[in-house]
Enzyme design. Structure first.
Site, PDB file in Angstrom:
ATOM      1  N   SER A 251      14.334  37.282  11.196  1.00  0.00           N
ATOM      2  CA  SER A 251      13.761  38.681  11.238  1.00  0.00           C
ATOM      3  C   SER A 251      14.988  39.415  10.575  1.00  0.00           C
ATOM      4  O   SER A 251      15.670  39.043   9.418  1.00  0.00           O
ATOM      5  CB  SER A 251      13.268  39.045  12.365  1.00  0.00           C
ATOM      6  OG  SER A 251      12.614  40.265  11.970  1.00  0.00           O
TER       7      SER A 251
ATOM      8  N   ASP B 156      11.891  33.834   8.221  1.00  0.00           N
ATOM      9  CA  ASP B 156      10.982  34.979   8.021  1.00  0.00           C
ATOM     10  C   ASP B 156      11.505  36.409   8.097  1.00  0.00           C
ATOM     11  O   ASP B 156      11.623  37.340   8.774  1.00  0.00           O
ATOM     12  CB  ASP B 156       9.782  35.178   9.020  1.00  0.00           C
ATOM     13  CG  ASP B 156       8.556  36.005   8.319  1.00  0.00           C
ATOM     14  OD1 ASP B 156       8.568  35.789   7.160  1.00  0.00           O
ATOM     15  OD2 ASP B 156       7.757  36.454   9.169  1.00  0.00           O
TER      16      ASP B 156
ATOM     17  N   SER C 280      20.384  36.862   0.509  1.00  0.00           N
ATOM     18  CA  SER C 280      20.661  36.353  -1.188  1.00  0.00           C
ATOM     19  C   SER C 280      21.150  35.185  -1.423  1.00  0.00           C
ATOM     20  O   SER C 280      21.888  34.624  -0.473  1.00  0.00           O
ATOM     21  CB  SER C 280      20.910  37.313  -2.023  1.00  0.00           C
ATOM     22  OG  SER C 280      22.288  37.403  -1.759  1.00  0.00           O
TER      23      SER C 280
ATOM     24  N   HIS D 132       5.014  35.582  12.487  1.00  0.00           N
ATOM     25  CA  HIS D 132       6.679  35.930  12.199  1.00  0.00           C
ATOM     26  C   HIS D 132       7.379  34.827  12.838  1.00  0.00           C
ATOM     27  O   HIS D 132       8.127  34.492  12.282  1.00  0.00           O
ATOM     28  CB  HIS D 132       6.928  37.469  12.827  1.00  0.00           C
ATOM     29  CG  HIS D 132       8.071  37.811  12.467  1.00  0.00           C
ATOM     30  ND1 HIS D 132       8.593  37.874  11.265  1.00  0.00           N
ATOM     31  CD2 HIS D 132       9.116  38.765  12.901  1.00  0.00           C
ATOM     32  CE1 HIS D 132       9.835  38.386  11.066  1.00  0.00           C
ATOM     33  NE2 HIS D 132       9.894  39.147  12.143  1.00  0.00           N
TER      34      HIS D 132
ATOM     35  N   ARG E 122     -10.892  11.160  -8.589  1.00  0.00           N
ATOM     36  CA  ARG E 122      -9.335  10.929  -8.596  1.00  0.00           C
ATOM     37  C   ARG E 122      -8.679  11.675  -7.479  1.00  0.00           C
ATOM     38  O   ARG E 122      -9.181  12.834  -7.097  1.00  0.00           O
ATOM     39  CB  ARG E 122      -8.664  11.410  -9.787  1.00  0.00           C
ATOM     40  CG  ARG E 122      -9.129  10.832 -10.994  1.00  0.00           C
ATOM     41  CD  ARG E 122      -8.821  11.482 -12.372  1.00  0.00           C
ATOM     42  NE  ARG E 122     -10.107  11.182 -13.436  1.00  0.00           N
ATOM     43  CZ  ARG E 122      -9.945  10.173 -14.185  1.00  0.00           C
ATOM     44  NH1 ARG E 122      -8.615   9.493 -14.063  1.00  0.00           N
ATOM     45  NH2 ARG E 122     -10.768   9.803 -14.821  1.00  0.00           N
ATOM     46  N   VAL E 123      -7.851  11.026  -6.733  1.00  0.00           N
ATOM     47  CA  VAL E 123      -7.086  11.374  -5.595  1.00  0.00           C
ATOM     48  C   VAL E 123      -5.524  11.348  -5.795  1.00  0.00           C
ATOM     49  O   VAL E 123      -5.182  10.323  -6.076  1.00  0.00           O
ATOM     50  CB  VAL E 123      -7.670  10.828  -4.195  1.00  0.00           C
ATOM     51  CG1 VAL E 123      -7.162  11.381  -2.890  1.00  0.00           C
ATOM     52  CG2 VAL E 123      -9.108  10.938  -4.166  1.00  0.00           C
ATOM     53  N   LYS E 124      -4.974  12.254  -5.321  1.00  0.00           N
ATOM     54  CA  LYS E 124      -3.457  12.027  -5.540  1.00  0.00           C
ATOM     55  C   LYS E 124      -2.884  12.576  -4.216  1.00  0.00           C
ATOM     56  O   LYS E 124      -3.390  13.524  -3.613  1.00  0.00           O
ATOM     57  CB  LYS E 124      -2.878  13.118  -6.684  1.00  0.00           C
ATOM     58  CG  LYS E 124      -1.499  13.281  -6.743  1.00  0.00           C
ATOM     59  CD  LYS E 124      -1.022  14.140  -7.874  1.00  0.00           C
ATOM     60  CE  LYS E 124       0.352  14.414  -8.198  1.00  0.00           C
ATOM     61  NZ  LYS E 124       0.663  15.054  -9.099  1.00  0.00           N
TER      62      LYS E 124
ATOM     63  N   GLN F 148       3.054  10.176  -3.045  1.00  0.00           N
ATOM     64  CA  GLN F 148       2.875  10.428  -4.300  1.00  0.00           C
ATOM     65  C   GLN F 148       2.186   9.169  -4.811  1.00  0.00           C
ATOM     66  O   GLN F 148       2.935   8.409  -5.769  1.00  0.00           O
ATOM     67  CB  GLN F 148       4.447  10.477  -4.743  1.00  0.00           C
ATOM     68  CG  GLN F 148       5.101  11.661  -4.454  1.00  0.00           C
ATOM     69  CD  GLN F 148       4.635  12.794  -5.158  1.00  0.00           C
ATOM     70  OE1 GLN F 148       4.740  12.887  -6.364  1.00  0.00           O
ATOM     71  NE2 GLN F 148       3.978  13.786  -4.420  1.00  0.00           N
ATOM     72  N   LYS F 149       0.986   8.866  -4.566  1.00  0.00           N
ATOM     73  CA  LYS F 149       0.164   7.902  -5.324  1.00  0.00           C
ATOM     74  C   LYS F 149      -1.060   8.609  -5.729  1.00  0.00           C
ATOM     75  O   LYS F 149      -1.647   9.539  -5.213  1.00  0.00           O
ATOM     76  CB  LYS F 149      -0.209   6.981  -4.108  1.00  0.00           C
ATOM     77  CG  LYS F 149       0.483   5.599  -4.176  1.00  0.00           C
ATOM     78  CD  LYS F 149      -0.139   4.632  -3.253  1.00  0.00           C
ATOM     79  CE  LYS F 149       0.095   3.317  -3.965  1.00  0.00           C
ATOM     80  NZ  LYS F 149      -0.069   2.304  -2.795  1.00  0.00           N
TER      81      LYS F 149
END
Ligand SMILES: *[C@@H]1O[C@H](CO)[C@@H](O)[C@H](O)[C@H]1NC(C)=O
Ligand SMILES: *[C@@H]1O[C@H](CO)[C@@H](O)[C@H](O)[C@H]1NC(C)=O
Length: 485
Positions: free
Chosen positions: A166, A190, A206, A275, A439-441, A446-447
């Site tokens: 915070s 957060d 930053s 939060h 279709r399934v990803k 990652q298949k």
């Protein structure tokens, strides 16, 4: 009074003391205040408690800049890494209950490390805008402390990881911008929004503030000037779990259940549930090493919710929390993921793509679909999907996520439920589509897989009828499969 009324009253009372006070003064810092570099040791108001794995909730020993003997006294380990934890704004003037939890989790993961808790409680319990101003001074204090252990003991700042929650995230940013050498990492949990959303880089967290800056955004609800958590990306990697605006398990019903269970003791935690979720997600990453959550780069929350962003190519995915892969892109990127409502937070993400065909032109909106996935290790049944629209001869993509690892996918079922409205047209129209393939990803594995109708060419998905089944397509019948992978 009903319990909900009491709850609202209670929230409101807490609110008076906490967040609602944030908006009392909405004016932004008008002059650009540059933060002065150095501090005299005796001007330092923050305290640096080196906690121990045995007493994670006690400040028993302070490292005092300028007093070299305190470093030995507190058993500072010169060869291991140091975590500097900076708390945020407090209502009570006391540490919140997450502090010992985070300290304990850090020691559990890195038993030899030094976990230093920065105590700026006195300055953090003022009116929000006052405390927000003080984050500059806290940052100066922390920078002076870090320069001191660097210069006096030759302690490598490359071993320093600052974690700020915070307002503490901005204090961490100021600290990082002022040290002689860049610290290794800052994690912003957060980072506070009010007065910082439009402020200059030198007073906010930053990407320039450390070699690597990673940020979790968990409570960015509302317009930018009213959001508790900062909405804009402020790190090298900015992760927005569940879209970043609000977290699962943080609704009123859940809060009431918790009150029934635990009483009002952790009230402040309930108000700040979303939060504070940022901290618990980080703790989760420390404790459940083998269940680390994956986040995926995406241009928008909407695209992520369609399942369009589950790629890991070119650093598009990353590990949330402690084991993040330190990629520094040219510009900061937003990353997304879904989570469970409790620890362990990890879920498994899938993109499901379906082409709905038919002879008749049919467009329907907000229809309840149920998907069931079956894998080598288990199954997850009747996951509710709400597609905003379905129409004939179009392909739709959506995100499905499940809580457990079901292994390699073998089969899936899809069912179209009747919606709750009764309409006369239901009597005369058969609502149905044909589906050939699904279709399934998988994001986590990652298949990509293609599923075909069990019944042959295609299956008919009919509203209100039984679910239809799809199995992994026969390898031979899919010569194009390789190309699709
Ligand atoms: C300091 O940390 C190192 C690991 O970084 C460890 O091997 C050593 O035992 C620690 N020293 C003490 C006194 O705990
Ligand atoms: C959908 O596409 C199929 C095959 O191209 C075609 O036969 C059918 O008429 C189309 N349906 C509509 C409603 O346009």
């Amino acid at each position: 009074m009903r319990s909900v009324d009491i709850f609202h009253l209670f929230i409101w009372m807490i609110c008076l003391h906490t967040f609602c006070g944030i908006f009392a003064t909405t004016e932004l810092p008008t002059t650009r205040t540059t933060v002065a570099k150095k501090k005299d040791f005796n001007e330092i108001e923050s305290k640096f408690a080196l906690r121990t794995p045995e007493e994670v909730d006690e400040d028993n020993c302070y490292l005092v800049p300028g007093q070299e003997h305190t470093v030995n006294q507190c058993n500072f380990n010169h060869t291991s890494k140091t975590f500097v934890v900076i708390h945020g704004w407090t209502v009570t003037g006391m540490y919140e209950s997450w502090v010992p939890k985070l300290v304990g989790a850090l020691y559990k993961r890195e038993p030899y490390s030094n976990v230093v808790v920065v105590d700026w409680l006195a300055r953090s319990q003022q009116h929000y805008p006052v405390s927000a101003e003080y984050t500059k001074f806290v940052g100066q204090d922390v920078a002076t402390f870090i320069d001191w252990i660097d210069e006096k003991f030759n302690y490598p700042v490359d071993n320093i990881h600052i974690l700020g929650y915070s307002l503490g995230a901005h204090a961490a940013g100021v600290a990082g911008s002022l040290t002689n050498k860049k610290v290794n990492r800052i994690t912003g949990l957060d980072p506070a929004g009010p007065t910082f959303e439009y402020a200059e880089n030198d007073v906010t967290l930053s990407p320039d503030d450390a070699e690597f800056v990673d940020v979790l955004h968990t409570y960015t609800r509302g317009s930018p000037d009213r959001s508790i958590g900062i909405q804009k990306p402020v790190g090298h990697i900015d992760i927005y779990p569940n879209g970043g605006s609000f977290q699962p398990g943080c609704n009123i019903g859940e809060a009431l259940r918790l009150i029934a269970e635990k009483g009002f003791a952790d009230m402040d935690q309930l108000v700040k549930c979303s939060h504070e979720r940022s901290i618990h997600l980080f703790i989760d990453s420390l404790l459940y090493e083998e269940k680390s959550s994956m986040a995926y780069r995406c241009n928008s929350k909407e695209a992520f919710d369609k399942g369009l962003c589950l790629s890991c190519r070119k650093n598009r995915c990353n590990t949330l929390g402690y084991k993040v892969n330190k990629v520094r892109g040219k510009r900061s990127s937003k990353m997304f993921l879904k989570t469970r409502a409790q620890m362990p937070f990890k879920v498994f993400h899938y993109q499901v793509k379906v082409h709905f065909s038919g002879q008749k032109d049919l467009t329907v909106t907000n229809q309840p679909l149920l998907i069931s996935l079956y894998g080598t290790k288990g199954e997850s049944e009747n996951i509710a999907i709400a597609l905003p629209e379905i129409s004939t001869n179009k392909t739709f993509s959506f995100l499905v996520y499940i809580e457990q690892d079901i292994g390699e996918l073998l089969m899936l079922k899809i069912k179209w439920e009747k919606d709750s409205y009764f309409s006369w047209s239901n009597w005369f129209t058969t609502y149905s589509y044909n589906i050939r393939k699904i279709r399934v990803k998988s994001g986590e594995f990652q298949k990509k897989l293609i599923f075909c109708s069990k019944e042959g060419n295609h299956a008919s998905l009919i509203r209100g009828k039984n679910s239809i089944e799809f199995v992994k397509c026969n390898q031979h019948s899919f010569t194009k499969k390789k190309a699709l992978m």
